[in-house]
Design a protein around this motif. Structure first.
Motif, PDB file in Angstrom:
ATOM      1  N   ARG A   5      -0.639 -30.177 -55.050  1.00 61.81           N
ATOM      2  CA  ARG A   5       0.023 -30.541 -56.295  1.00 61.81           C
ATOM      3  C   ARG A   5      -0.590 -29.765 -57.452  1.00 61.81           C
ATOM      4  N   LYS A   6      -1.875 -29.619 -57.410  1.00 56.88           N
ATOM      5  CA  LYS A   6      -2.665 -28.788 -58.333  1.00 56.88           C
ATOM      6  C   LYS A   6      -3.842 -28.299 -57.508  1.00 56.88           C
ATOM      7  N   GLU A   7      -4.245 -27.082 -57.714  1.00 54.61           N
ATOM      8  CA  GLU A   7      -5.368 -26.540 -56.969  1.00 54.61           C
ATOM      9  C   GLU A   7      -6.685 -26.827 -57.691  1.00 54.61           C
ATOM     10  N   TYR A   8      -7.768 -26.699 -56.959  1.00 48.62           N
ATOM     11  CA  TYR A   8      -9.108 -26.941 -57.476  1.00 48.62           C
ATOM     12  C   TYR A   8      -9.365 -26.149 -58.754  1.00 48.62           C
ATOM     13  N   LYS A   9      -9.047 -24.869 -58.746  1.00 46.08           N
ATOM     14  CA  LYS A   9      -9.298 -24.028 -59.929  1.00 46.08           C
ATOM     15  C   LYS A   9      -8.439 -24.468 -61.112  1.00 46.08           C
ATOM     16  N   ASN A  50     -12.205 -40.832 -46.980  1.00 42.12           N
ATOM     17  CA  ASN A  50     -11.234 -40.772 -48.076  1.00 42.12           C
ATOM     18  C   ASN A  50     -10.070 -39.821 -47.815  1.00 42.12           C
ATOM     19  N   GLY A  51     -10.104 -39.096 -46.716  1.00 46.00           N
ATOM     20  CA  GLY A  51      -8.997 -38.207 -46.379  1.00 46.00           C
ATOM     21  C   GLY A  51      -8.852 -37.021 -47.311  1.00 46.00           C
ATOM     22  N   CYS A  52      -9.968 -36.508 -47.808  1.00 45.42           N
ATOM     23  CA  CYS A  52      -9.915 -35.353 -48.706  1.00 45.42           C
ATOM     24  C   CYS A  52     -10.163 -34.080 -47.890  1.00 45.42           C
ATOM     25  N   ALA A  53      -9.095 -33.399 -47.534  1.00 41.94           N
ATOM     26  CA  ALA A  53      -9.194 -32.207 -46.682  1.00 41.94           C
ATOM     27  C   ALA A  53     -10.043 -31.118 -47.325  1.00 41.94           C
ATOM     28  N   PHE A  54      -9.873 -30.903 -48.632  1.00 43.56           N
ATOM     29  CA  PHE A  54     -10.663 -29.891 -49.332  1.00 43.56           C
ATOM     30  C   PHE A  54     -12.147 -30.179 -49.177  1.00 43.56           C
ATOM     31  N   ARG A 146      -4.190 -32.950 -53.664  1.00 42.28           N
ATOM     32  CA  ARG A 146      -4.048 -32.244 -52.389  1.00 42.28           C
ATOM     33  C   ARG A 146      -4.572 -30.815 -52.462  1.00 42.28           C
ATOM     34  N   TRP A 147      -5.775 -30.683 -52.978  1.00 45.74           N
ATOM     35  CA  TRP A 147      -6.370 -29.348 -53.053  1.00 45.74           C
ATOM     36  C   TRP A 147      -6.373 -28.700 -51.680  1.00 45.74           C
ATOM     37  N   THR A 148      -6.012 -27.439 -51.634  1.00 45.28           N
ATOM     38  CA  THR A 148      -6.015 -26.677 -50.393  1.00 45.28           C
ATOM     39  C   THR A 148      -7.454 -26.488 -49.925  1.00 45.28           C
ATOM     40  N   PRO A 149      -7.748 -26.812 -48.662  1.00 45.96           N
ATOM     41  CA  PRO A 149      -9.111 -26.607 -48.170  1.00 45.96           C
ATOM     42  C   PRO A 149      -9.530 -25.145 -48.320  1.00 45.96           C
ATOM     43  N   PRO A 150     -10.793 -24.934 -48.665  1.00 49.79           N
ATOM     44  CA  PRO A 150     -11.255 -23.557 -48.874  1.00 49.79           C
ATOM     45  C   PRO A 150     -11.314 -22.778 -47.572  1.00 49.79           C
TER      46      PRO A 150
END
Length: 161
Positions: A5-9, A50-54, A146-150
């Motif tokens: 939805r929005k990325e980490y950066k 917590n289900g945080c893939a990133f 939903r940050w994309t995993p690095p």
């Protein structure tokens, strides 16, 4: 398939003050001398819950970089069932789960507290608690947006959760 939805950066640039505040909280336990490998294990475990893939991917990569064994990284999800973890690590993981799952029961049980207090000084336990609090904050952002995993090549050093 899930999409960011929005990325980490983007988060970093949208809310630099929030980013800096959470980053600062994330770093205090390590600066206070809490073992960095142990911190990666608790961050990985909270992120799994917590289900945080990133954050799961980030802390696997960070754990590898710090020399955490593959067995521990792979088995932290079932830490109670395997012999790879020390008593201190078990106490930290139980503490992490209790704090991460506060709403699922009676809070932090006396048994979990007693186990943690046997393995950590009062000061260490306070810093460990700050690390658990910080990863739970990162997990809320990462899971919500939903940050994309690095990727393996760029993950280490690019984020500070």
């Amino acid at each position: 398939m899930s999409h960011a939805r929005k990325e980490y950066k983007e988060f970093m640039s949208l809310t630099p003050d929030a980013y800096e505040a959470v980053l600062a909280l994330s770093q205090v336990a390590g600066k206070a001398g809490i073992d960095k490998q142990l911190l990666e294990l608790i961050k990985l475990r909270a992120s799994q819950i917590n289900g945080c893939a990133f954050c799961v991917q980030f802390h696997i990569l960070e754990g590898e970089r710090l020399g955490v064994t593959a067995d521990k990284l792979n088995l932290v999800v079932v830490w109670r069932e395997v012999p790879q973890f020390s008593q201190r690590e078990r106490a930290a993981l139980a503490w992490t789960e209790a704090l991460t799952l506060l709403g699922d029961g009676d809070g932090v049980s006396d048994d979990v507290y007693a186990e943690a207090a046997r393995e950590f000084s009062d000061k260490e336990l306070a810093y460990l608690t700050s690390a658990v609090a910080a990863i739970n904050v990162w997990n809320r952002f990462g899971a919500a947006f939903r940050w994309t995993p690095p990727a393996r090549k760029s993950a280490v050093g690019s984020a500070a959760s």
